[in-house]
Scaffold this motif. Structure first.
Motif, PDB file in Angstrom:
ATOM      1  N   ARG A   5      19.519 -22.622 -75.698  1.00  0.00           N
ATOM      2  CA  ARG A   5      20.459 -23.379 -74.862  1.00  0.00           C
ATOM      3  C   ARG A   5      20.750 -22.553 -73.612  1.00  0.00           C
ATOM      4  NH1 ARG A   5      23.923 -27.481 -74.931  1.00  0.00           N
ATOM      5  NH2 ARG A   5      25.858 -27.284 -73.741  1.00  0.00           N
ATOM      6  N   LEU A   6      20.361 -23.074 -72.457  1.00  0.00           N
ATOM      7  CA  LEU A   6      20.560 -22.379 -71.193  1.00  0.00           C
ATOM      8  C   LEU A   6      21.694 -22.985 -70.375  1.00  0.00           C
ATOM      9  CD1 LEU A   6      16.809 -21.948 -70.193  1.00  0.00           C
ATOM     10  CD2 LEU A   6      18.265 -20.362 -71.451  1.00  0.00           C
ATOM     11  N   VAL A   7      22.112 -24.202 -70.720  1.00  0.00           N
ATOM     12  CA  VAL A   7      23.204 -24.861 -70.007  1.00  0.00           C
ATOM     13  C   VAL A   7      24.480 -24.044 -70.184  1.00  0.00           C
ATOM     14  CG1 VAL A   7      24.640 -26.933 -69.896  1.00  0.00           C
ATOM     15  CG2 VAL A   7      22.183 -27.129 -70.249  1.00  0.00           C
ATOM     16  N   ALA A  14      20.187 -16.948 -67.880  1.00  0.00           N
ATOM     17  CA  ALA A  14      19.225 -17.967 -68.314  1.00  0.00           C
ATOM     18  C   ALA A  14      17.803 -17.414 -68.260  1.00  0.00           C
ATOM     19  CB  ALA A  14      19.348 -19.215 -67.450  1.00  0.00           C
ATOM     20  N   VAL A  25      11.004 -19.821 -66.873  1.00  0.00           N
ATOM     21  CA  VAL A  25      12.033 -20.715 -66.347  1.00  0.00           C
ATOM     22  C   VAL A  25      11.686 -21.067 -64.909  1.00  0.00           C
ATOM     23  CG1 VAL A  25      14.481 -20.988 -65.849  1.00  0.00           C
ATOM     24  CG2 VAL A  25      13.777 -19.661 -67.808  1.00  0.00           C
ATOM     25  N   ALA A  27      13.232 -23.641 -61.567  1.00  0.00           N
ATOM     26  CA  ALA A  27      14.332 -24.465 -61.062  1.00  0.00           C
ATOM     27  C   ALA A  27      13.830 -25.312 -59.900  1.00  0.00           C
ATOM     28  CB  ALA A  27      15.492 -23.584 -60.630  1.00  0.00           C
ATOM     29  N   VAL A  41      23.770 -22.996 -64.834  1.00  0.00           N
ATOM     30  CA  VAL A  41      22.840 -24.058 -65.222  1.00  0.00           C
ATOM     31  C   VAL A  41      23.655 -25.249 -65.722  1.00  0.00           C
ATOM     32  CG1 VAL A  41      20.988 -24.697 -66.820  1.00  0.00           C
ATOM     33  CG2 VAL A  41      21.069 -22.384 -65.858  1.00  0.00           C
ATOM     34  N   ARG A  43      21.924 -28.437 -66.425  1.00  0.00           N
ATOM     35  CA  ARG A  43      21.057 -29.195 -67.331  1.00  0.00           C
ATOM     36  C   ARG A  43      19.709 -28.493 -67.449  1.00  0.00           C
ATOM     37  NH1 ARG A  43      18.390 -33.986 -64.111  1.00  0.00           N
ATOM     38  NH2 ARG A  43      18.847 -33.293 -62.019  1.00  0.00           N
ATOM     39  N   GLN A  44      18.979 -28.854 -68.483  1.00  0.00           N
ATOM     40  CA  GLN A  44      17.683 -28.223 -68.737  1.00  0.00           C
ATOM     41  C   GLN A  44      16.743 -29.207 -69.394  1.00  0.00           C
ATOM     42  OE1 GLN A  44      19.233 -25.358 -71.819  1.00  0.00           O
ATOM     43  NE2 GLN A  44      17.279 -25.819 -72.792  1.00  0.00           N
ATOM     44  N   TYR A  59      12.597 -26.046 -67.524  1.00  0.00           N
ATOM     45  CA  TYR A  59      13.132 -26.386 -66.208  1.00  0.00           C
ATOM     46  C   TYR A  59      14.652 -26.431 -66.286  1.00  0.00           C
ATOM     47  CZ  TYR A  59       8.340 -27.555 -65.155  1.00  0.00           C
ATOM     48  OH  TYR A  59       6.990 -27.488 -64.966  1.00  0.00           O
ATOM     49  N   VAL A  60      15.307 -25.816 -65.311  1.00  0.00           N
ATOM     50  CA  VAL A  60      16.763 -25.811 -65.255  1.00  0.00           C
ATOM     51  C   VAL A  60      17.210 -26.313 -63.883  1.00  0.00           C
ATOM     52  CG1 VAL A  60      17.036 -23.947 -66.933  1.00  0.00           C
ATOM     53  CG2 VAL A  60      16.857 -23.389 -64.505  1.00  0.00           C
ATOM     54  N   TRP A  61      18.401 -26.916 -63.854  1.00  0.00           N
ATOM     55  CA  TRP A  61      18.992 -27.403 -62.613  1.00  0.00           C
ATOM     56  C   TRP A  61      20.385 -26.833 -62.482  1.00  0.00           C
ATOM     57  CZ3 TRP A  61      15.718 -30.149 -65.643  1.00  0.00           C
ATOM     58  CH2 TRP A  61      14.615 -30.739 -65.021  1.00  0.00           C
TER      59      TRP A  61
END
Length: 102
Positions: A5-7, A14, A25, A27, A41, A43-44, A59-61
């Protein structure tokens, strides 16, 4: 291998969490992701707990997409009282000395 879990993590954390699991990872909304440190982060993809092969890309945002929230009302608002219960049964208190004229 399971995706961590990166969120909620900062960018630097992350990257380290993914690297510790053998994942990469990326972005898409941040071309300078390798320089980002304190951005969080939001979402992912793939989602946490998903099974992926080693050396997969996660992928993370850092910003919410259109229609996903994030804007919101920034002014403080007083919480509303719950409806129902005694509030519904009793009248609102007023001035006990008010003269009511018919």
């Amino acid at each position: 291998m399971r995706v961590p879990r990166l969120v909620g993590l900062m960018a630097v954390d992350a990257r380290e969490a993914a690297r510790a699991r053998g994942l990469f990872v990326n972005a898409p909304d941040r071309p300078d992701f390798h320089l980002a440190v304190v951005d969080y982060v939001v979402r992912q993809y793939p989602s946490p707990g998903s099974e992926v092969p080693r050396d997969s890309m996660v992928y993370v945002w850092f910003d919410f997409g259109p229609g996903e929230g994030g804007g919101g009302v920034r002014e403080p608002r007083a919480p509303r009282l719950p409806t129902g219960g005694l509030q519904r049964e009793l009248d609102e208190p007023g001035d006990p000395y008010a003269v009511i004229r018919a």
